[in-house]
Design a protein around this motif. Structure first.
Motif, PDB file in Angstrom:
ATOM      1  N   LEU A  78      88.937  45.770 154.479  1.00  0.00           N
ATOM      2  CA  LEU A  78      90.152  45.424 155.222  1.00  0.00           C
ATOM      3  C   LEU A  78      90.524  43.965 154.987  1.00  0.00           C
ATOM      4  O   LEU A  78      91.682  43.644 154.701  1.00  0.00           O
ATOM      5  N   LEU A  79      89.563  43.065 155.092  1.00  0.00           N
ATOM      6  CA  LEU A  79      89.798  41.638 154.861  1.00  0.00           C
ATOM      7  C   LEU A  79      90.310  41.393 153.447  1.00  0.00           C
ATOM      8  O   LEU A  79      91.301  40.679 153.238  1.00  0.00           O
ATOM      9  N   THR A  80      89.647  41.971 152.473  1.00  0.00           N
ATOM     10  CA  THR A  80      90.014  41.767 151.075  1.00  0.00           C
ATOM     11  C   THR A  80      91.454  42.187 150.820  1.00  0.00           C
ATOM     12  O   THR A  80      92.243  41.439 150.233  1.00  0.00           O
ATOM     13  N   ILE A  81      91.797  43.373 151.282  1.00  0.00           N
ATOM     14  CA  ILE A  81      93.149  43.885 151.051  1.00  0.00           C
ATOM     15  C   ILE A  81      94.175  43.099 151.869  1.00  0.00           C
ATOM     16  O   ILE A  81      95.250  42.763 151.368  1.00  0.00           O
ATOM     17  N   ALA A  82      93.851  42.753 153.112  1.00  0.00           N
ATOM     18  CA  ALA A  82      94.773  41.985 153.955  1.00  0.00           C
ATOM     19  C   ALA A  82      95.092  40.624 153.347  1.00  0.00           C
ATOM     20  O   ALA A  82      96.209  40.121 153.504  1.00  0.00           O
ATOM     21  N   ARG A  83      94.134  40.058 152.634  1.00  0.00           N
ATOM     22  CA  ARG A  83      94.351  38.740 152.018  1.00  0.00           C
ATOM     23  C   ARG A  83      95.035  38.832 150.659  1.00  0.00           C
ATOM     24  O   ARG A  83      95.224  37.837 149.972  1.00  0.00           O
ATOM     25  N   GLY A  84      95.394  40.042 150.259  1.00  0.00           N
ATOM     26  CA  GLY A  84      96.137  40.206 149.014  1.00  0.00           C
ATOM     27  C   GLY A  84      95.278  40.237 147.765  1.00  0.00           C
ATOM     28  O   GLY A  84      95.806  40.192 146.650  1.00  0.00           O
ATOM     29  N   ASP A  85      93.973  40.323 147.914  1.00  0.00           N
ATOM     30  CA  ASP A  85      93.076  40.404 146.764  1.00  0.00           C
ATOM     31  C   ASP A  85      93.203  41.805 146.166  1.00  0.00           C
ATOM     32  O   ASP A  85      93.053  42.798 146.874  1.00  0.00           O
ATOM     33  N   TYR A 130      98.766  39.511 160.623  1.00  0.00           N
ATOM     34  CA  TYR A 130     100.210  39.517 160.854  1.00  0.00           C
ATOM     35  C   TYR A 130     100.755  40.892 160.487  1.00  0.00           C
ATOM     36  O   TYR A 130     100.094  41.678 159.800  1.00  0.00           O
ATOM     37  N   ASP A 131     101.963  41.178 160.933  1.00  0.00           N
ATOM     38  CA  ASP A 131     102.569  42.497 160.688  1.00  0.00           C
ATOM     39  C   ASP A 131     102.515  42.893 159.215  1.00  0.00           C
ATOM     40  O   ASP A 131     102.189  44.032 158.894  1.00  0.00           O
ATOM     41  N   GLN A 132     102.843  41.967 158.316  1.00  0.00           N
ATOM     42  CA  GLN A 132     102.870  42.296 156.890  1.00  0.00           C
ATOM     43  C   GLN A 132     101.482  42.600 156.331  1.00  0.00           C
ATOM     44  O   GLN A 132     101.348  43.312 155.335  1.00  0.00           O
ATOM     45  N   ASP A 133     100.431  42.092 156.973  1.00  0.00           N
ATOM     46  CA  ASP A 133      99.068  42.347 156.507  1.00  0.00           C
ATOM     47  C   ASP A 133      98.669  43.810 156.687  1.00  0.00           C
ATOM     48  O   ASP A 133      97.944  44.374 155.857  1.00  0.00           O
ATOM     49  N   TRP A 134      99.107  44.425 157.763  1.00  0.00           N
ATOM     50  CA  TRP A 134      98.698  45.782 158.113  1.00  0.00           C
ATOM     51  C   TRP A 134      99.107  46.818 157.070  1.00  0.00           C
ATOM     52  O   TRP A 134      98.442  47.837 156.903  1.00  0.00           O
ATOM     53  N   VAL A 135     100.212  46.585 156.374  1.00  0.00           N
ATOM     54  CA  VAL A 135     100.718  47.586 155.423  1.00  0.00           C
ATOM     55  C   VAL A 135     100.298  47.302 153.981  1.00  0.00           C
ATOM     56  O   VAL A 135     100.606  48.092 153.089  1.00  0.00           O
ATOM     57  N   ARG A 136      99.595  46.199 153.751  1.00  0.00           N
ATOM     58  CA  ARG A 136      99.120  45.916 152.391  1.00  0.00           C
ATOM     59  C   ARG A 136      98.190  47.018 151.926  1.00  0.00           C
ATOM     60  O   ARG A 136      97.433  47.586 152.706  1.00  0.00           O
ATOM     61  N   GLN A 137      98.230  47.253 150.623  1.00  0.00           N
ATOM     62  CA  GLN A 137      97.389  48.290 150.044  1.00  0.00           C
ATOM     63  C   GLN A 137      96.560  47.737 148.896  1.00  0.00           C
ATOM     64  O   GLN A 137      96.968  46.791 148.229  1.00  0.00           O
ATOM     65  N   GLY A 138      95.409  48.330 148.710  1.00  0.00           N
ATOM     66  CA  GLY A 138      94.513  47.966 147.621  1.00  0.00           C
ATOM     67  C   GLY A 138      93.717  49.189 147.210  1.00  0.00           C
ATOM     68  O   GLY A 138      93.962  50.294 147.693  1.00  0.00           O
ATOM     69  N   MET A 139      92.759  48.972 146.322  1.00  0.00           N
ATOM     70  CA  MET A 139      91.916  50.070 145.834  1.00  0.00           C
ATOM     71  C   MET A 139      90.508  49.934 146.413  1.00  0.00           C
ATOM     72  O   MET A 139      89.886  48.880 146.293  1.00  0.00           O
ATOM     73  N   ALA A 140      90.050  51.007 147.017  1.00  0.00           N
ATOM     74  CA  ALA A 140      88.683  51.050 147.533  1.00  0.00           C
ATOM     75  C   ALA A 140      88.090  52.408 147.171  1.00  0.00           C
ATOM     76  O   ALA A 140      88.699  53.440 147.453  1.00  0.00           O
ATOM     77  N   ASN A 141      86.953  52.376 146.531  1.00  0.00           N
ATOM     78  CA  ASN A 141      86.267  53.597 146.120  1.00  0.00           C
ATOM     79  C   ASN A 141      87.176  54.484 145.255  1.00  0.00           C
ATOM     80  O   ASN A 141      87.154  55.707 145.364  1.00  0.00           O
TER      81      ASN A 141
END
Length: 180
Positions: A78-85, A130-141
């Motif tokens: 969650l942290l990784t994706i929320a930070r845009g990594d 922040y609101d924009q963090d909640w909808v960020r997406q990334g790859m996990a597994n």
């Protein structure tokens, strides 16, 4: 954050966990679940917590440790994706983690202290988003996953294990009843 994730924001195999999460403010749900889990487990003796309802099933101590380790991993995702990594995040083998951790050698008190510390950290992280963090997406597994879906997965995963504890452990005819 109030809006539930859409089915496109997480792997289909998490759908059963998603169904277990009630409506409401996500941070409030995390706080309430921490109270429920603590109340459910804090009175257990170490003897009771060594109980497994069947051969090759985890003990209650191992379930507590598994809940904590899973939240650690999901919170990191969650942290990784929320930070845009955008680094793809690996999966993990829960049975290997449980085996390596030797949770059965720990006390219930120490396992619950770890659980509470991890949950407090997760709540602090969620409260910082922040609101924009909640909808960020990334790859996990190997799957696209959103920040908000990871929060819901954590809640649903723990609720799933609450159900198993009630239905298979505490309801077992062989469960040691000498609760203090």
């Amino acid at each position: 954050m109030q809006e539930r994730p859409s089915m496109t924001e997480y792997p289909a195999y998490f759908q059963d966990y998603m169904k277990l999460v009630p409506e409401g403010n996500i941070v409030a749900l995390f706080k309430e679940q921490e109270r429920q889990t603590s109340n459910l487990l804090q009175g257990l003796t170490d003897e009771q917590a060594r109980f497994a309802y069947d051969i090759e099933k985890w003990t209650i101590k191992e379930v507590i440790g598994h809940l904590t380790d899973t939240e650690r991993i999901m919170s990191y995702r969650l942290l990784t994706i929320a930070r845009g990594d955008v680094t793809p995040l690996p999966g993990f083998h829960e049975d290997s983690y449980v085996l390596q951790a030797k949770f059965t050698e720990m006390t219930v008190a120490s396992l619950l202290a770890q659980y509470k510390a991890v949950r407090a950290s997760t709540i602090a992280l969620l409260e910082s988003l922040y609101d924009q963090d909640w909808v960020r997406q990334g790859m996990a597994n190997g799957h696209v996953t959103s920040v908000r879906s990871l929060a819901y997965i954590m809640l649903g995963h723990e609720r799933h294990h609450h159900n198993i504890l009630h239905e298979r452990y505490f309801a077992s005819a062989t469960y040691p009843l000498n609760r203090m």
